[in-house]
Design a protein around this motif. Structure first.
Motif, PDB file in Angstrom:
ATOM      1  N   MET A 146     -79.315 -49.651 -65.691  1.00 28.08           N
ATOM      2  CA  MET A 146     -79.298 -48.981 -67.002  1.00 28.08           C
ATOM      3  C   MET A 146     -77.895 -48.515 -67.364  1.00 28.08           C
ATOM      4  O   MET A 146     -77.469 -48.616 -68.521  1.00 28.08           O
ATOM      5  N   LEU A 147     -77.151 -48.023 -66.378  1.00 26.28           N
ATOM      6  CA  LEU A 147     -75.774 -47.602 -66.631  1.00 26.28           C
ATOM      7  C   LEU A 147     -74.910 -48.787 -67.048  1.00 26.28           C
ATOM      8  O   LEU A 147     -74.123 -48.698 -68.006  1.00 26.28           O
ATOM      9  N   ALA A 148     -75.054 -49.908 -66.340  1.00 25.68           N
ATOM     10  CA  ALA A 148     -74.241 -51.085 -66.648  1.00 25.68           C
ATOM     11  C   ALA A 148     -74.519 -51.613 -68.052  1.00 25.68           C
ATOM     12  O   ALA A 148     -73.633 -52.170 -68.707  1.00 25.68           O
ATOM     13  N   ALA A 149     -75.762 -51.405 -68.514  1.00 26.57           N
ATOM     14  CA  ALA A 149     -76.143 -51.856 -69.850  1.00 26.57           C
ATOM     15  C   ALA A 149     -75.802 -50.833 -70.931  1.00 26.57           C
ATOM     16  O   ALA A 149     -76.061 -51.073 -72.117  1.00 26.57           O
ATOM     17  N   GLY A 150     -75.235 -49.685 -70.524  1.00 24.21           N
ATOM     18  CA  GLY A 150     -74.854 -48.658 -71.488  1.00 24.21           C
ATOM     19  C   GLY A 150     -76.033 -47.957 -72.133  1.00 24.21           C
ATOM     20  O   GLY A 150     -75.936 -47.505 -73.278  1.00 24.21           O
ATOM     21  N   LEU A 151     -77.134 -47.825 -71.384  1.00 20.79           N
ATOM     22  CA  LEU A 151     -78.368 -47.300 -71.965  1.00 20.79           C
ATOM     23  C   LEU A 151     -78.641 -45.829 -71.641  1.00 20.79           C
ATOM     24  O   LEU A 151     -79.615 -45.266 -72.147  1.00 20.79           O
ATOM     25  N   VAL A 152     -77.822 -45.237 -70.788  1.00 23.35           N
ATOM     26  CA  VAL A 152     -78.088 -43.859 -70.368  1.00 23.35           C
ATOM     27  C   VAL A 152     -77.338 -42.912 -71.279  1.00 23.35           C
ATOM     28  O   VAL A 152     -76.107 -42.824 -71.242  1.00 23.35           O
ATOM     29  N   ASN A 153     -78.075 -42.198 -72.097  1.00 22.39           N
ATOM     30  CA  ASN A 153     -77.485 -41.279 -73.062  1.00 22.39           C
ATOM     31  C   ASN A 153     -77.578 -39.839 -72.593  1.00 22.39           C
ATOM     32  O   ASN A 153     -78.338 -39.506 -71.684  1.00 22.39           O
ATOM     33  N   ASP A 154     -76.822 -38.982 -73.228  1.00 24.93           N
ATOM     34  CA  ASP A 154     -76.854 -37.543 -72.976  1.00 24.93           C
ATOM     35  C   ASP A 154     -78.174 -37.017 -73.520  1.00 24.93           C
ATOM     36  O   ASP A 154     -78.433 -37.055 -74.719  1.00 24.93           O
ATOM     37  N   ILE A 155     -79.037 -36.553 -72.613  1.00 22.21           N
ATOM     38  CA  ILE A 155     -80.357 -36.053 -73.009  1.00 22.21           C
ATOM     39  C   ILE A 155     -80.457 -34.568 -72.637  1.00 22.21           C
ATOM     40  O   ILE A 155     -79.521 -33.987 -72.069  1.00 22.21           O
ATOM     41  N   ASP A 156     -81.583 -33.977 -72.959  1.00 13.93           N
ATOM     42  CA  ASP A 156     -81.793 -32.563 -72.650  1.00 13.93           C
ATOM     43  C   ASP A 156     -82.773 -32.349 -71.508  1.00 13.93           C
ATOM     44  O   ASP A 156     -82.539 -31.532 -70.621  1.00 13.93           O
ATOM     45  N   LYS A 186     -84.149 -38.658 -52.411  1.00 16.46           N
ATOM     46  CA  LYS A 186     -82.698 -38.751 -52.230  1.00 16.46           C
ATOM     47  C   LYS A 186     -82.152 -40.093 -52.691  1.00 16.46           C
ATOM     48  O   LYS A 186     -80.942 -40.262 -52.830  1.00 16.46           O
ATOM     49  N   TYR A 187     -83.043 -41.064 -52.947  1.00 16.17           N
ATOM     50  CA  TYR A 187     -82.603 -42.414 -53.297  1.00 16.17           C
ATOM     51  C   TYR A 187     -82.407 -42.606 -54.798  1.00 16.17           C
ATOM     52  O   TYR A 187     -82.175 -43.733 -55.250  1.00 16.17           O
ATOM     53  N   CYS A 188     -82.507 -41.545 -55.564  1.00 12.10           N
ATOM     54  CA  CYS A 188     -82.341 -41.658 -57.010  1.00 12.10           C
ATOM     55  C   CYS A 188     -81.615 -40.422 -57.523  1.00 12.10           C
ATOM     56  O   CYS A 188     -81.155 -39.599 -56.739  1.00 12.10           O
ATOM     57  N   SER A 189     -81.504 -40.316 -58.860  1.00 10.54           N
ATOM     58  CA  SER A 189     -80.719 -39.233 -59.456  1.00 10.54           C
ATOM     59  C   SER A 189     -79.312 -39.235 -58.869  1.00 10.54           C
ATOM     60  O   SER A 189     -78.809 -38.213 -58.391  1.00 10.54           O
ATOM     61  N   THR A 190     -78.683 -40.419 -58.923  1.00 14.23           N
ATOM     62  CA  THR A 190     -77.331 -40.555 -58.384  1.00 14.23           C
ATOM     63  C   THR A 190     -76.350 -39.744 -59.230  1.00 14.23           C
ATOM     64  O   THR A 190     -76.620 -39.413 -60.390  1.00 14.23           O
ATOM     65  N   ALA A 191     -75.204 -39.458 -58.659  1.00 16.02           N
ATOM     66  CA  ALA A 191     -74.190 -38.671 -59.369  1.00 16.02           C
ATOM     67  C   ALA A 191     -73.755 -39.376 -60.655  1.00 16.02           C
ATOM     68  O   ALA A 191     -73.579 -38.734 -61.698  1.00 16.02           O
ATOM     69  N   ASP A 192     -73.580 -40.707 -60.612  1.00 11.90           N
ATOM     70  CA  ASP A 192     -73.157 -41.447 -61.802  1.00 11.90           C
ATOM     71  C   ASP A 192     -74.217 -41.390 -62.896  1.00 11.90           C
ATOM     72  O   ASP A 192     -73.902 -41.232 -64.083  1.00 11.90           O
ATOM     73  N   PHE A 193     -75.471 -41.535 -62.514  1.00  9.76           N
ATOM     74  CA  PHE A 193     -76.577 -41.498 -63.484  1.00  9.76           C
ATOM     75  C   PHE A 193     -76.656 -40.125 -64.142  1.00  9.76           C
ATOM     76  O   PHE A 193     -76.771 -40.009 -65.365  1.00  9.76           O
ATOM     77  N   LEU A 194     -76.564 -39.081 -63.339  1.00  6.49           N
ATOM     78  CA  LEU A 194     -76.659 -37.727 -63.881  1.00  6.49           C
ATOM     79  C   LEU A 194     -75.435 -37.378 -64.726  1.00  6.49           C
ATOM     80  O   LEU A 194     -75.556 -36.634 -65.707  1.00  6.49           O
ATOM     81  N   ALA A 195     -74.281 -37.921 -64.379  1.00  9.53           N
ATOM     82  CA  ALA A 195     -73.077 -37.668 -65.179  1.00  9.53           C
ATOM     83  C   ALA A 195     -73.207 -38.257 -66.578  1.00  9.53           C
ATOM     84  O   ALA A 195     -72.616 -37.743 -67.537  1.00  9.53           O
ATOM     85  N   ALA A 196     -73.982 -39.328 -66.711  1.00  7.59           N
ATOM     86  CA  ALA A 196     -74.211 -39.926 -68.029  1.00  7.59           C
ATOM     87  C   ALA A 196     -75.328 -39.216 -68.780  1.00  7.59           C
ATOM     88  O   ALA A 196     -75.241 -38.994 -69.987  1.00  7.59           O
ATOM     89  N   ALA A 197     -76.390 -38.837 -68.061  1.00  9.15           N
ATOM     90  CA  ALA A 197     -77.547 -38.219 -68.715  1.00  9.15           C
ATOM     91  C   ALA A 197     -77.328 -36.738 -69.022  1.00  9.15           C
ATOM     92  O   ALA A 197     -77.835 -36.220 -70.014  1.00  9.15           O
ATOM     93  N   LEU A 198     -76.612 -36.045 -68.158  1.00  7.92           N
ATOM     94  CA  LEU A 198     -76.277 -34.627 -68.324  1.00  7.92           C
ATOM     95  C   LEU A 198     -77.478 -33.770 -68.758  1.00  7.92           C
ATOM     96  O   LEU A 198     -77.424 -33.066 -69.771  1.00  7.92           O
ATOM     97  N   PRO A 199     -78.564 -33.807 -68.000  1.00  2.00           N
ATOM     98  CA  PRO A 199     -79.742 -33.031 -68.405  1.00  2.00           C
ATOM     99  C   PRO A 199     -79.491 -31.529 -68.345  1.00  2.00           C
ATOM    100  O   PRO A 199     -78.839 -31.029 -67.423  1.00  2.00           O
ATOM    101  N   GLU A 200     -80.011 -30.820 -69.328  1.00  2.00           N
ATOM    102  CA  GLU A 200     -79.997 -29.360 -69.287  1.00  2.00           C
ATOM    103  C   GLU A 200     -81.172 -28.839 -68.465  1.00  2.00           C
ATOM    104  O   GLU A 200     -81.062 -27.807 -67.798  1.00  2.00           O
ATOM    105  N   ILE A 201     -82.303 -29.544 -68.545  1.00  2.00           N
ATOM    106  CA  ILE A 201     -83.514 -29.194 -67.810  1.00  2.00           C
ATOM    107  C   ILE A 201     -83.929 -30.405 -66.983  1.00  2.00           C
ATOM    108  O   ILE A 201     -83.975 -31.527 -67.486  1.00  2.00           O
TER     109      ILE A 201
END
Length: 240
Positions: free
Chosen positions: A144-154, A164-179
């Motif tokens: 999803m990151l490579a396709a540019g699909l991860v947006n800043d969400i809430d 531990k195998y998901c919610s990677t640092a790169d994924f979270l840096a793109a999604a930036l969830p507040e909650i």
């Protein structure tokens, strides 16, 4: 469960029992949309209850299968329901009245890992963004990151119960969830949520809620602001 006036969508249902006991008071008539992110029993068992309890108009599947009796029961009920059945893939949109949910994942053909094949949905209600991730892991996140699909969400429904195998640092840096909300049984044998996942969520500034600590968690929004109401009024989860 997404409750939008008289329209409802159910994304996964946990194991048998708990979901059907909770949601009836929110369902007005038919259940318009049911989504099974993938066929693991802890996601579709409760959907079996939902198919028994409600008329379901539309069912979205990821196209994967399983050898469990739970899956066999589920597909028998799906086929008997008379609903419109769709296989979700990247680029599709699921409608609930005038709401739109974008399918970010999976891509076809499916891979061999059932978690990685999970349906991932993004929805923006006004200015408030939601991301529902099933059990997708680092490979699906990278796709999803490579396709540019991860947006800043809430609001993030944390993938795979906080594994531990998901919610990677790169994924979270793109999604930036507040909650961030994860679903995990109290004292579960898998060690969910993983301490390192809680740390990564905390590092991006997310306020973290979990069903093992907070019970049922309800998020309400008017499209501008949102409110989070956990059943158990205890502090958010923090790194230990």
């Amino acid at each position: 469960l997404i409750d939008y006036g008289t329209y409802e969508m159910l994304i996964d249902g946990g194991r048998y029992g708990a979901c059907a006991a909770y949601i009836p008071s929110y369902i007005d008539g038919a259940l318009e949309v049911m989504v099974a992110t993938h066929p693991d029993a802890d996601h579709i068992g409760g959907l079996n209850d939902g198919l028994d309890a409600f008329v379901v108009e539309e069912i979205w599947l990821n196209g994967d299968n399983a050898t469990t009796q739970t899956y066999t029961d589920f597909m028998n009920k799906v086929n008997a329901e008379g609903a419109q059945v769709y296989q979700a893939q990247r680029g599709d949109q699921i409608s609930l009245s005038d709401l739109t949910f974008d399918v970010l994942h999976p891509t076809l053909p499916l891979g061999s890992d059932k978690n990685e094949n999970s349906i991932v949905l993004e929805h923006f209600f006004g200015q408030v963004g939601f991301l529902f991730t099933g059990d997708v892991e680092s490979g699906g996140e990278a796709s999803m990151l490579a396709a540019g699909l991860v947006n800043d969400i809430d609001i993030l429904k944390v993938s795979h119960h906080g594994s531990k195998y998901c919610s990677t640092a790169d994924f979270l840096a793109a999604a930036l969830p507040e909650i961030a909300v994860y679903s995990a049984g109290a004292n579960n044998p898998y060690g969910h949520p993983a301490p390192e996942t809680i740390t990564r969520l905390d590092d991006v500034g997310a306020t973290i809620y979990g069903t093992d600590v907070h019970g049922t968690i309800v998020v309400t929004t008017d499209g501008i602001t949102y409110d989070v109401e956990p059943t158990n009024q205890v502090p958010p989860v923090t790194p230990s």
